[in-house]
Design a protein around this motif. Structure first.
Motif, PDB file in Angstrom:
ATOM      1  N   LEU A 876       2.133   2.455  -0.117  1.00  0.00           N
ATOM      2  CA  LEU A 876       3.400   2.957  -0.653  1.00  0.00           C
ATOM      3  C   LEU A 876       4.606   2.303   0.012  1.00  0.00           C
ATOM      4  CD1 LEU A 876       2.524   6.756  -0.881  1.00  0.00           C
ATOM      5  CD2 LEU A 876       2.588   5.090  -2.732  1.00  0.00           C
ATOM      6  N   PRO A 878       7.570  -0.366   0.441  1.00  0.00           N
ATOM      7  CA  PRO A 878       8.351  -1.030  -0.620  1.00  0.00           C
ATOM      8  C   PRO A 878       7.733  -2.360  -1.025  1.00  0.00           C
ATOM      9  CG  PRO A 878       9.805  -0.150   1.072  1.00  0.00           C
ATOM     10  CD  PRO A 878       8.415   0.028   1.581  1.00  0.00           C
ATOM     11  N   PHE A 950      10.230   3.317  -2.080  1.00  0.00           N
ATOM     12  CA  PHE A 950       9.064   2.914  -2.867  1.00  0.00           C
ATOM     13  C   PHE A 950       9.384   2.911  -4.361  1.00  0.00           C
ATOM     14  CE2 PHE A 950       5.403   4.564  -5.358  1.00  0.00           C
ATOM     15  CZ  PHE A 950       4.618   3.427  -5.322  1.00  0.00           C
TER      16      PHE A 950
END
Length: 1209
Positions: A876, A878, A950
């Protein structure tokens, strides 16, 4: 050594007896000079004399003269120069045909020493042979080493090639290109079949009829060219043009053609002189083996006399013969075993003969027969079998009739007979290896094992350094057999050591300790480490080496590793640097065998590292550090490997985390390390290559079944069609008979249960090695990358190559092994200690494949919860600044089976097409993980900053992917509408389809997030929640408008049905968008639904008819009025495509969408219809001045002071 039977020749004690005490002054070498001379003259008689001379008149012959005597005998009877160079009718040039590396080439090429293999090293290089033909029928063969761009065929002397034009691009040259499946002679047309690495192309020219034909693996591809230019002054040379890094090997007749064609002659005559020599050598061997030695009187007093004197005499004699006859030595494994049992002979062969020109590896190779009859497989397997029942997807059905069952069982019995025959040979090969690995024969110097180990390491270095040059490598099929025999021999010695020392580790728990990777005792050449270059690691981790492993780096050696550091550390290091290093600019001399032009300057450290090590037994007081220097491989001794007197040899520098107990003999650890390296170099690729035979059996079986069904349906009035079908049936049946027997051989030698257990053991070794290395903390960075590669690849081969003939579930401890491998993948795919992009991508892809299968996904769920949560947190992260496509794919696989209409294995419009490979991860049945979904929900719910970053990254990538997709389909549509014939680049089509697939997968991740954690978008007390919802609504409206607009660009490209764009369709992208909308507009609580509807309707791009389009409503009447009535529709015509297109509707996919889901879509449509009418009535501005001056879509709701600018938000 004796031989019984009436055909033996007896030498009495008067002619040949063993050396006695009284003869010692006359003894030379092993036996008495006279007796040895008599024996050698008996074995090697002078063939030109009418009768053998008396012993008293013969010239004495000893081992020192035997080489010259044997060479003289072998040259007798050879054709003279006058008789040898007789011209062959229809052929001009040297009788030994090779590639013309002096004048007959264009571009840069690498030609092998035998002038038969060639590697392209420029854009498009060409080369021809030294011999041409002008009359008759001629043939030559080409082994395809790489399947890239090449044009193979014939050319005349007038052809002029360059970097752009090669064989087939000029008027008098003709070529076949199996990469593009075309033939070339100035112009090009489709021809033949696609070739692959390992295939053999036969090039045939008939200068009587004027035709050129090509064959692929013995199967004719038909006449390629007819009416070729012939006549005075016209002669054709074999020729090839090939692009960069492509490689082939020619056979003009110096070896028997693999696929000879009746009526066609090879360009080169058989090597008559070599065959004559081989016949003589076989005769000498027969004489040695058939000679009985009468030694009864001598053996009365000392029975050991013969074993000490007579046997070595015969063995040394045979060694002289095999010095000329080395290629055929593999056919006499029992004789080889007898020779290697003699200690001096064994060490001599290991030191001077074996590992030279791959001879030792040849000993352990069992060749796969290409011709079933020659291998005797028809006698061993008289009954053949192949699958005859298939399901709709082409998979084998388990149902079978009684007759089919009997055939299968008879075939299996034949396979067992074959396996028993092969096991006899394999056992002999293992015995040879055990003799080579003997470490107790120290009576005549260094033990055999340490000679073998040093030679073996050099062998690995040569293959590791030449991976870019296939012709310089040990053939991978040899490597496979060598690997399995070596594993058997090593495990045998390992377990023997365990029995003698119960405190050691058993072979089932074998691993390579981590200190081998950083203490400099084992050379890993230029192979990459997980943390980067070795020189960089030794500098950056020198403090960790000192504190954790008691290794103190010498500053002078650190300084000498990189030219970039010379100026920086000149003052501190120049005084300590050895004179040799200063003289050579900071790099100590490397052994000649280790030098390579491809090695980087930072890798000079590999053979010169100086480390300071301390005894592994750590007293309480600070230990005294002792400096040692790493030796080159050929300089190492037994003490350097095994250690002595407190010196741990290979295991110097044991870290605190490593248990302090013996593992096994240290030499076996280095051999085990080499086995892992061998698998990485070429064994895995070869295992994948041999699966092709099984695939061929399946394809031919399906074709035969289809042909039989057509014969049954063929009408009686069409005997011509029936005859052609019966011919095809016969061809398929003959091919299946051949392939099924060949497959039996491959299964017995490569894919049998024993070999599967070897690969499984190797997987276990890699897992345990990685676990032990991981426990060392930062020192894990020293681990070579190939350990992770072998762990992933060996699991892949067990799953894809050995099944279904052998089931993985039956392997001992299989579930625990899966779980341990899952833990490694979950932890290390985002491990900061690993810096190589290639290995990180491989780990990510392996994890993505791992979660596609139920068994391996359950293994991921069994790893400790802390590791699972850490894995999900890394997934998760970025998406920017990292490879995100595979990460997204992993999340999608965890969700597949739970999303809206997301329970399919294949897309609805592709059901009627046959998949290329049903074993692909993307074609597996959905197996969602609720446990990992729960971890994801908890992480996104608790960590608000991570959730925002995210989702912003996912939305950014979706915006990019869909925009790229739309731009590409615009270009494709423009190319399709042009009146001239245009070919759309296949790469562009592939990229376009990839962008579409990425868009769909990103939408599914958004659906997953909205379903699991809807408050991220709908709870506006969270930071960024409203912004995220507005961005989401904007992207959803853009996708809907592009895809659902009537007669739009998306529709036209989809209806073209271009190859490469099969996955592009309405269903996958529309149901993904629908799933998100249903979740936020129907399934959420009232406040969330109200906010979502408000944001969706306030977006300027929102159009209600896009939602109506999902159920096929709102556009039917309009479409009927707009579309013209066309009596004739031409397939592929873009203008006609909309007329035949049916409107998309979720109602049409009852097998994919549940009734409850359809009702939710209808409920959503009704809700949006009402809300949009209310919004239009309440928010419509009365004046243009009240609109936002930026977007002109919303009323002014904000005034900025003191600038007084106005905006809608």
């Amino acid at each position: 050594m004796s031989s019984k039977g009436g055909g033996s020749t007896a030498l009495t004690r008067r002619n040949y007896r063993l050396a006695s005490d009284t003869d010692k002054p006359k003894v030379t070498g092993i036996v008495n000079e006279k007796l040895l001379s008599d024996y050698l003259h008996h074995v090697f008689p002078a063939s030109h004399l009418p009768r053998p001379p008396l012993a008293s008149l013969r010239k004495p012959l000893g081992f020192q003269d035997l080489g010259a005597h044997l060479e003289r005998l072998l040259t007798e009877g050879e054709p003279t120069e006058d008789t040898r160079d007789q011209p062959v009718d229809g052929c001009l040039g040297p009788l030994t045909v090779v590639l013309d590396h002096t004048s007959g080439f264009e571009g840069l090429l690498f030609v092998d020493d035998d002038l038969l293999g060639v590697i392209g090293h420029s854009n498009f290089s060409s080369i021809r042979a030294t011999t041409c033909v002008y009359r008759g029928k001629w043939a030559y063969e080409v082994l395809i080493s790489s399947q890239g761009l090449m044009q193979i065929g014939w050319c005349t002397l007038n052809c002029r090639f360059n970097q752009e034009e090669g064989v087939g691009d000029t008027p008098d040259s003709y070529a076949y290109d199996g990469n593009r499946v075309r033939k070339w002679n100035v112009t090009t047309t489709n021809y033949g079949k696609s070739w692959a690495a390992g295939d053999i192309v036969s090039c045939l020219i008939d200068l009587d009829e004027g035709t050129i034909t090509f064959c692929l693996n013995g199967q004719s591809l038909g006449t390629a060219f007819s009416n070729i230019k012939m006549g005075p002054g016209v002669a054709y040379f074999p020729a090839i043009s090939l692009s960069f890094k492509e490689s082939v090997a020619f056979n003009f007749g110096s070896r028997p053609l693999r696929y000879p064609v009746e009526g066609y002659l090879p360009l080169q005559n058989p090597p008559t002189a070599d065959l004559l020599r081989a016949h003589k050598l076989l005769g000498y061997i027969k004489t040695v083996l058939s000679t009985t030695l009468d030694t009864q009187e001598v053996l009365e007093k000392d029975s050991a006399c013969w074993s000490l004197h007579g046997e070595p005499t015969i063995l040394v004699t045979l060694v002289h013969i095999f010095n000329y006859f080395a290629p055929l030595m593999i056919h006499y494994l029992r004789l080889t075993t007898a020779i290697l049992r003699h200690e001096k002979s064994r060490k001599y062969l290991l030191s001077n003969v074996l590992f030279d020109v791959l001879r030792s590896v040849v000993f352990f190779y069992i060749k796969t027969p290409l011709r079933v009859k020659e291998a005797g497989l028809e006698e061993l397997i008289p009954t053949t079998w192949w699958p005859t029942r298939f399901d709709k997807e082409g998979k084998e059905s388990k149902d079978e009739s009684a007759e089919e069952r009997m055939r299968r069982r008879a075939y299996e019995r034949g396979c067992q007979r074959l396996k028993k025959r092969i096991e006899v040979v394999e056992e002999l090969q293992v015995q040879i290896l055990k003799l080579m690995l003997n470490n107790k024969d120290k009576g005549t110097g260094e033990a055999s094992r340490y000679i073998f180990l040093n030679k073996f390491r050099k062998f690995l270095q040569e293959n590791a350094s030449n991976r870019g040059h296939p012709t310089a490598l040990c053939p991978p099929e040899y490597m496979v057999c060598f690997l399995h025999r070596l594993i058997t021999a090593v495990r045998s010695y390992w377990d023997e050591g365990k029995m003698k020392n119960p405190g050691c580790v058993s072979s089932d728990e074998a691993y390579v300790p981590p200190q081998l990777f950083y203490n400099g005792k084992v050379d890993y050449f230029d192979l990459q480490r997980l943390g980067g270059l070795l020189s960089h690691l030794k500098k950056t981790l020198k403090d960790d080496l000192a504190s954790k492993a008691n290794i103190l780096m010498d500053p002078a050696e650190i300084q000498a590793t990189s030219m970039d550091d010379l100026d920086e550390e000149e003052e501190s290091g120049s005084a300590q640097r050895p004179f040799g290093a200063v003289a050579m600019g900071g790099a100590l001399a490397r052994p000649s065998w280790l030098s390579s032009p491809t090695l980087g300057r930072a890798n000079r450290f590999l053979s010169t590292a100086a480390v300071s090590l301390m005894t592994p037994r750590r007293p309480l007081a600070p230990p005294e550090k002792v400096k040692v220097r790493t030796l080159a491989v050929e300089q190492r001794t037994e003490e350097d490997i095994e250690g002595s007197h407190g010196n741990d040899g290979l295991l110097l520098g044991r870290p605190l985390e490593e248990p302090d107990h013996p593992i096994t003999e240290k030499s076996l650890l280095e051999i085990l390390d080499g086995i892992v390296m061998m698998y990485n170099l070429s064994v895995h690729q070869q295992l994948g290559k041999m699966v092709v035979v099984s695939d061929d059996v399946h394809e031919y079986a399906v074709a035969l079944k289809d042909t039989e069904e057509k014969i049954a349906r063929c009408p009686a009035r069409r005997p011509d069609i029936l005859e052609e079908l019966q011919k095809s049936q016969k061809v398929f049946a003959e091919k299946l008979n051949h392939l099924s027997r060949r497959l039996a051989w491959i299964n017995a030698t490569i894919y049998c249960k024993d070999k599967m257990l070897d690969v499984y053991w190797l997987l276990r070794v890699c897992i345990l090695t990685i676990q032990h290395a991981d426990n060392t903390g930062t020192l894990f960075a020293f681990t070579p990358e190939f350990y992770l590669n072998v762990a992933m690849n060996s699991y892949s081969s067990l799953k894809n190559y050995f099944s279904p003939s052998n089931c993985m579930d039956q392997l001992p401890g299989y579930e625990d092994t899966l779980t341990q491998l899952a833990a490694i993948l979950a932890k290390h795919f985002a491990d900061p200690r690993i810096v190589g992009t290639d290995i990180k991508d491989s780990l990510m892809q392996a994890l993505a494949s791992y979660v596609c299968y139920p068994q391996s996904l359950r293994a991921v769920e069994r790893i400790p919860e802390e590791q699972r949560v850490s894995m999900m947190r890394n997934l998760l992260a970025p998406y920017e600044q990292r490879p995100w496509a595979q990460t997204n794919w992993i999340l999608v696989r965890l969700w597949r089976g739970c999303g809206f209409g997301y329970r399919y294995t294949r897309l609805p419009h592709l059901l009627k097409t046959k998949p290329e490979d049903t074993n692909l991860p993307s074609l597996q049945k959905p197996c969602p993980s609720l446990l990992l979904q729960r971890h994801m929900a908890e992480l996104l719910s608790l960590d608000k900053d991570m959730a925002a970053s995210f989702l912003n990254s996912v939305l950014n990538q979706l915006n990019w992917a869909f925009s790229e997709f739309i731009g590409m389909i615009q270009e494709i549509q423009q190319a399709a509408e042009r009146p001239e014939r245009n070919f759309v680049d296949t790469r562009q089509l592939k990229v376009c389809a990839t962008c579409f697939d990425l868009s769909v997968s990103l939408l599914r991740v958004l659906e997953m997030t909205v379903t699991l954690v809807p408050q991220i978008f709908l709870d506006w007390t969270r930071p960024s929640a409203e912004l995220l919802l507005r961005r989401l609504a904007q992207l959803l409206n853009q996708v809907l408008n592009r895809v659902t607009a009537e007669r739009n660009l998306f529709d036209r490209v989809v209806n073209l049905r271009l190859p490469g764009l099969e996955s592009v369709d309405h269903y996958p992208i529309l149901v993904a968008v629908t799933g998100i909308l249903v979740r936020i507009l129907v399934d959420c609580e009232r406040q969330g639904v109200s906010r979502a509807a408000s944001v969706l309707l306030s977006d300027p791009c929102f159009q209600l008819h896009s939602i109506q389009h999902l159920l096929g409503e709102g556009e039917t009447s309009l479409a009927a009025a707009v579309l013209p009535q066309t009596p004739t529709v031409h397939p592929g015509d873009p203008a006609a495509a909309p007329a035949e297109r049916k409107h998309f509707s979720l109602h049409a996919y009852t097998d994919y969408i549940h009734e409850e889901e359809e009702q939710k879509v209808e409920q959503m449509l009704a809700f949006l219809t009402i809300e949009s009418k209310q919004a239009a009535a309440s928010t419509a501005p009365t004046s243009e001045e009240d609109l936002c001056p930026i977007c002109y879509a919303h009323s002014i709701s904000a005034v900025f002071k003191p600038c007084s600018h106005k905006s809608c938000k």
